[in-house]
Scaffold this motif. Structure first.
Motif, mmCIF file in Angstrom:
data_model
loop_
_atom_site.group_PDB
_atom_site.id
_atom_site.type_symbol
_atom_site.label_atom_id
_atom_site.label_comp_id
_atom_site.label_asym_id
_atom_site.label_seq_id
_atom_site.Cartn_x
_atom_site.Cartn_y
_atom_site.Cartn_z
ATOM 1 N N ARG A 114 0.837 -1.211 0.000
ATOM 2 C CA ARG A 114 0.000 0.000 0.000
ATOM 3 C C ARG A 114 0.868 1.256 0.000
ATOM 4 N NH1 ARG A 114 -2.743 3.184 4.084
ATOM 5 N NH2 ARG A 114 -4.298 4.438 3.010
ATOM 6 N N ALA A 115 1.858 1.308 0.867
ATOM 7 C CA ALA A 115 2.755 2.466 0.884
ATOM 8 C C ALA A 115 3.460 2.609 -0.460
ATOM 9 C CB ALA A 115 3.773 2.328 2.010
ATOM 10 N N GLY A 116 3.891 1.481 -1.024
ATOM 11 C CA GLY A 116 4.574 1.529 -2.311
ATOM 12 C C GLY A 116 3.687 2.028 -3.426
ATOM 13 N N ARG A 117 2.441 1.614 -3.428
ATOM 14 C CA ARG A 117 1.520 2.049 -4.485
ATOM 15 C C ARG A 117 1.159 3.521 -4.350
ATOM 16 N NH1 ARG A 117 -1.719 -3.592 -4.056
ATOM 17 N NH2 ARG A 117 -0.667 -4.686 -5.768
ATOM 18 N N GLY A 119 1.985 2.068 8.972
ATOM 19 C CA GLY A 119 3.209 1.720 9.678
ATOM 20 C C GLY A 119 4.294 1.104 8.830
ATOM 21 N N TRP A 120 4.068 1.034 7.520
ATOM 22 C CA TRP A 120 5.077 0.519 6.594
ATOM 23 C C TRP A 120 5.547 1.631 5.657
ATOM 24 C CZ3 TRP A 120 7.150 -3.988 7.692
ATOM 25 C CH2 TRP A 120 6.393 -4.964 8.349
ATOM 26 N N ILE A 121 6.776 1.481 5.157
ATOM 27 C CA ILE A 121 7.413 2.544 4.375
ATOM 28 C C ILE A 121 7.489 2.168 2.904
ATOM 29 C CG2 ILE A 121 9.533 3.891 4.080
ATOM 30 C CD1 ILE A 121 7.966 4.371 6.729
ATOM 31 N N GLY A 122 7.210 3.160 2.051
ATOM 32 C CA GLY A 122 7.481 3.076 0.617
ATOM 33 C C GLY A 122 8.395 4.216 0.228
ATOM 34 N N ASP A 123 9.461 3.931 -0.484
ATOM 35 C CA ASP A 123 10.508 4.922 -0.776
ATOM 36 C C ASP A 123 10.883 4.827 -2.245
ATOM 37 O OD1 ASP A 123 12.701 6.606 -0.789
ATOM 38 O OD2 ASP A 123 13.902 5.447 0.623
ATOM 39 N N SER A 124 10.732 5.927 -2.968
ATOM 40 C CA SER A 124 11.067 5.921 -4.394
ATOM 41 C C SER A 124 11.436 7.324 -4.859
ATOM 42 C CB SER A 124 9.885 5.411 -5.221
ATOM 43 O OG SER A 124 10.170 5.422 -6.609
ATOM 44 N N ALA A 125 12.464 7.393 -5.688
ATOM 45 C CA ALA A 125 12.875 8.645 -6.338
ATOM 46 C C ALA A 125 12.835 8.443 -7.844
ATOM 47 C CB ALA A 125 14.282 9.046 -5.895
ATOM 48 N N LYS A 137 18.494 -12.905 0.859
ATOM 49 C CA LYS A 137 17.623 -13.926 1.431
ATOM 50 C C LYS A 137 16.166 -13.545 1.218
ATOM 51 C CE LYS A 137 20.898 -15.147 5.110
ATOM 52 N NZ LYS A 137 21.074 -15.263 6.579
ATOM 53 N N GLU A 138 15.343 -14.559 1.124
ATOM 54 C CA GLU A 138 13.908 -14.327 1.015
ATOM 55 C C GLU A 138 13.430 -13.513 2.222
ATOM 56 O OE1 GLU A 138 9.737 -16.808 0.349
ATOM 57 O OE2 GLU A 138 11.633 -17.891 0.701
ATOM 58 N N GLY A 139 12.644 -12.471 1.946
ATOM 59 C CA GLY A 139 12.135 -11.618 3.005
ATOM 60 C C GLY A 139 12.885 -10.317 3.187
ATOM 61 N N MET A 140 14.036 -10.188 2.543
ATOM 62 C CA MET A 140 14.720 -8.894 2.578
ATOM 63 C C MET A 140 13.932 -7.874 1.755
ATOM 64 S SD MET A 140 18.778 -9.709 2.112
ATOM 65 C CE MET A 140 19.746 -10.394 3.444
ATOM 66 N N VAL A 141 13.868 -6.645 2.241
ATOM 67 C CA VAL A 141 13.279 -5.539 1.489
ATOM 68 C C VAL A 141 14.249 -4.372 1.576
ATOM 69 C CG1 VAL A 141 11.327 -3.972 1.217
ATOM 70 C CG2 VAL A 141 10.934 -6.299 2.042
ATOM 71 N N ILE A 151 12.709 -9.201 -1.827
ATOM 72 C CA ILE A 151 13.331 -10.422 -2.320
ATOM 73 C C ILE A 151 12.428 -11.599 -1.948
ATOM 74 C CG2 ILE A 151 15.414 -11.843 -2.313
ATOM 75 C CD1 ILE A 151 15.758 -8.905 -3.313
ATOM 76 N N THR A 152 11.955 -12.334 -2.936
ATOM 77 C CA THR A 152 11.065 -13.468 -2.691
ATOM 78 C C THR A 152 11.586 -14.699 -3.433
ATOM 79 O OG1 THR A 152 9.534 -13.330 -4.576
ATOM 80 C CG2 THR A 152 9.175 -11.788 -2.758
ATOM 81 N N ALA A 153 11.027 -15.850 -3.081
ATOM 82 C CA ALA A 153 11.415 -17.091 -3.754
ATOM 83 C C ALA A 153 11.044 -17.073 -5.228
ATOM 84 C CB ALA A 153 10.748 -18.284 -3.062
ATOM 85 N N ASP A 154 10.094 -16.224 -5.583
ATOM 86 C CA ASP A 154 9.645 -16.123 -6.986
ATOM 87 C C ASP A 154 10.352 -15.013 -7.749
ATOM 88 O OD1 ASP A 154 7.739 -18.162 -6.510
ATOM 89 O OD2 ASP A 154 6.385 -16.679 -5.621
ATOM 90 N N GLY A 155 11.357 -14.395 -7.120
ATOM 91 C CA GLY A 155 12.076 -13.309 -7.765
ATOM 92 C C GLY A 155 11.778 -11.980 -7.088
ATOM 93 N N PRO A 156 12.439 -10.912 -7.551
ATOM 94 C CA PRO A 156 12.245 -9.603 -6.933
ATOM 95 C C PRO A 156 10.862 -9.030 -7.221
ATOM 96 C CG PRO A 156 13.644 -9.410 -8.866
ATOM 97 C CD PRO A 156 13.416 -10.875 -8.655
ATOM 98 N N ILE A 157 10.272 -8.390 -6.217
ATOM 99 C CA ILE A 157 8.996 -7.694 -6.382
ATOM 100 C C ILE A 157 9.252 -6.209 -6.164
ATOM 101 C CG2 ILE A 157 6.678 -7.326 -5.465
ATOM 102 C CD1 ILE A 157 6.673 -10.248 -4.595
ATOM 103 N N ILE A 158 8.921 -5.390 -7.149
ATOM 104 C CA ILE A 158 9.048 -3.946 -7.020
ATOM 105 C C ILE A 158 7.814 -3.435 -6.298
ATOM 106 C CG2 ILE A 158 9.333 -1.750 -8.215
ATOM 107 C CD1 ILE A 158 10.575 -3.343 -10.548
ATOM 108 N N LEU A 159 7.995 -2.948 -5.085
ATOM 109 C CA LEU A 159 6.859 -2.515 -4.280
ATOM 110 C C LEU A 159 6.402 -1.104 -4.632
ATOM 111 C CD1 LEU A 159 7.910 -3.927 -0.796
ATOM 112 C CD2 LEU A 159 6.341 -4.928 -2.454
ATOM 113 N N THR A 160 7.262 -0.324 -5.266
ATOM 114 C CA THR A 160 6.946 1.076 -5.549
ATOM 115 C C THR A 160 6.590 1.294 -7.006
ATOM 116 O OG1 THR A 160 9.353 1.399 -5.534
ATOM 117 C CG2 THR A 160 8.125 2.176 -3.612
ATOM 118 N N GLU A 161 5.833 0.366 -7.555
ATOM 119 C CA GLU A 161 5.242 0.575 -8.877
ATOM 120 C C GLU A 161 3.814 0.079 -8.842
ATOM 121 O OE1 GLU A 161 7.373 -1.545 -11.882
ATOM 122 O OE2 GLU A 161 6.616 -3.502 -11.277
ATOM 123 N N GLN A 162 3.004 0.617 -9.755
ATOM 124 C CA GLN A 162 1.580 0.270 -9.783
ATOM 125 C C GLN A 162 1.393 -1.148 -10.300
ATOM 126 O OE1 GLN A 162 -0.117 2.125 -8.006
ATOM 127 N NE2 GLN A 162 -1.005 3.851 -9.098
#
Length: 248
Positions: free
Chosen positions: A15-18, A101-107, A193-197, A237-248
Motif C-alpha cells: 500500500r505504501a509503495g503504491r 506503519g510501513w514505508i514506501g521509498d522511491s525517487a 535472502k527471502e524476506g529482505m526488502v 526479495i522473494t522465492a519467486d524473484g524480486p517484487i518492485i513494491l513502488t510501482e503500480q
C-alpha cells in the motif's frame, strides 16, 4: 540486524509503495517549465494526506519537507524552493510514504521540457542501471552481484556512480539494515535472502563521482558541477524473484 519480512508483511507494504508510485505518475504530468519544486512539495503533502499516508521525512533528523527536490547538479536531498524550473533542467523528486506503519521509498528523475542529449542519455542509463540491478536481486545472489551490474553499465556508458550515498533496508523504518554503496564485485557482500526488502537507487554523475554537501547540511551536489540523475525503487526479495513494491 537485517529484519526479514514475511509474505504477508510484504503484501502489507504494497500500500505504501503504491501510494508512492501513484504520486510519481501524477507529478510526471505536472513537471514543466515554470512550476516550482515547492509547488510539487505542497502537492505531495496534500496527496499523502488524502491517501491516508504520512510524509515520513518531515522532521526526520531535522529534515523539514515531505520531498527531496534535486535539480541538475544536485545529487540528492535538495530542499524544495520557489525557483521556477526551466526548460532543459532535470529534477529528481524523492518521496517516502508511511502507510499503516510501513514505508514506501522511491525517487524518479524528470526532464523539464526538452533537455540536452547528454542529460537524456544520463537519465536513460541511470534508469537502465536500476532495472539491471533489480534483475540480479534474487535469492542466493550477493549484493555485489546487484551493484556490479549497476556499476559496469554506468561506467561502460561513460558515467560515474556516487559512492557516499547508500541504499538501505526498508520496513517499519525508512533506514534499516543493511546499507551499501551502488558499486560492487560479483560474489562479494551479504547474501540475498527471502524476506529482505531494500532500496536500489543508483545515482549517476555525468562527471566525476565526487560530491560536496551544502551549508544546509543536506543538499548533496556534484563536486565538479556536472549533471546527476537518480532512480529508486523499494524491492522485496522473494522465492519467486524480486517484487518492485513502488510501482503500480
Amino acid at each position: 540486524m537485517i529484519i526479514l519480512k514475511t509474505r504477508s508483511e510484504i503484501e502489507e507494504m504494497r500500500r505504501a509503495g503504491r501510494i508512492v508510485a501513484a504520486f510519481h505518475q501524477i507529478i510526471a504530468g505536472m513537471i514543466r517549465p515554470g512550476i516550482t519544486t515547492l509547488d510539487i512539495e505542497s502537492f505531495a503533502v496534500r496527496f499523502l494526506k488524502e491517501n491516508g499516508a504520512k510524509a515520513y521525512t518531515i522532521g526526520y533528523n531535522g529534515y523539514p519537507f515531505a520531498t527531496c527536490a534535486s535539480v541538475n547538479d544536485v545529487i540528492a536531498h535538495g530542499f524544495p524552493d520557489r525557483k521556477p524550473l526551466k526548460e532543459g533542467d532535470i529534477v529528481k523528486i524523492d518521496i517516502v510514504a508511511d502507510a499503516d506503519g510501513w514505508i514506501g521509498d522511491s525517487a524518479w528523475c524528470y526532464a523539464v521540457g526538452e533537455v540536452p542529449n547528454e542529460a537524456r542519455k544520463l537519465m536513460r542509463v541511470t534508469k537502465e542501471c536500476l532495472y539491471l540491478g533489480i534483475e540480479k536481486a534474487v535469492v542466493g545472489n550477493r549484493i555485489g552481484d546487484v551493484m556490479h551490474a549497476v556499476q559496469t553499465h554506468a561506467e561502460r556508458n561513460g558515467f560515474s556512480v556516487v559512492r557516499e550515498l547508500l541504499g538501505h533496508g526498508v520496513g517499519r523504518e525508512m533506514h534499516e539494515e543493511p546499507s551499501y554503496s551502488h558499486v560492487g564485485n560479483p560474489g562479494k557482500g551479504f547474501r540475498l535472502k527471502e524476506g529482505m526488502v531494500f532500496t536500489i537507487e543508483p545515482m549517476l554523475n555525468a562527471g566525476k563521482a565526487l560530491m560536496t554537501i551544502d551549508a544546509d547540511g543536506w543538499t548533496a551536489r556534484t563536486a565538479d558541477g556536472s549533471l546527476s540523475a537518480q532512480y529508486e525503487h523499494t524491492v522485496a526479495i522473494t522465492a519467486d524473484g524480486p517484487i518492485i513494491l513502488t510501482e503500480q
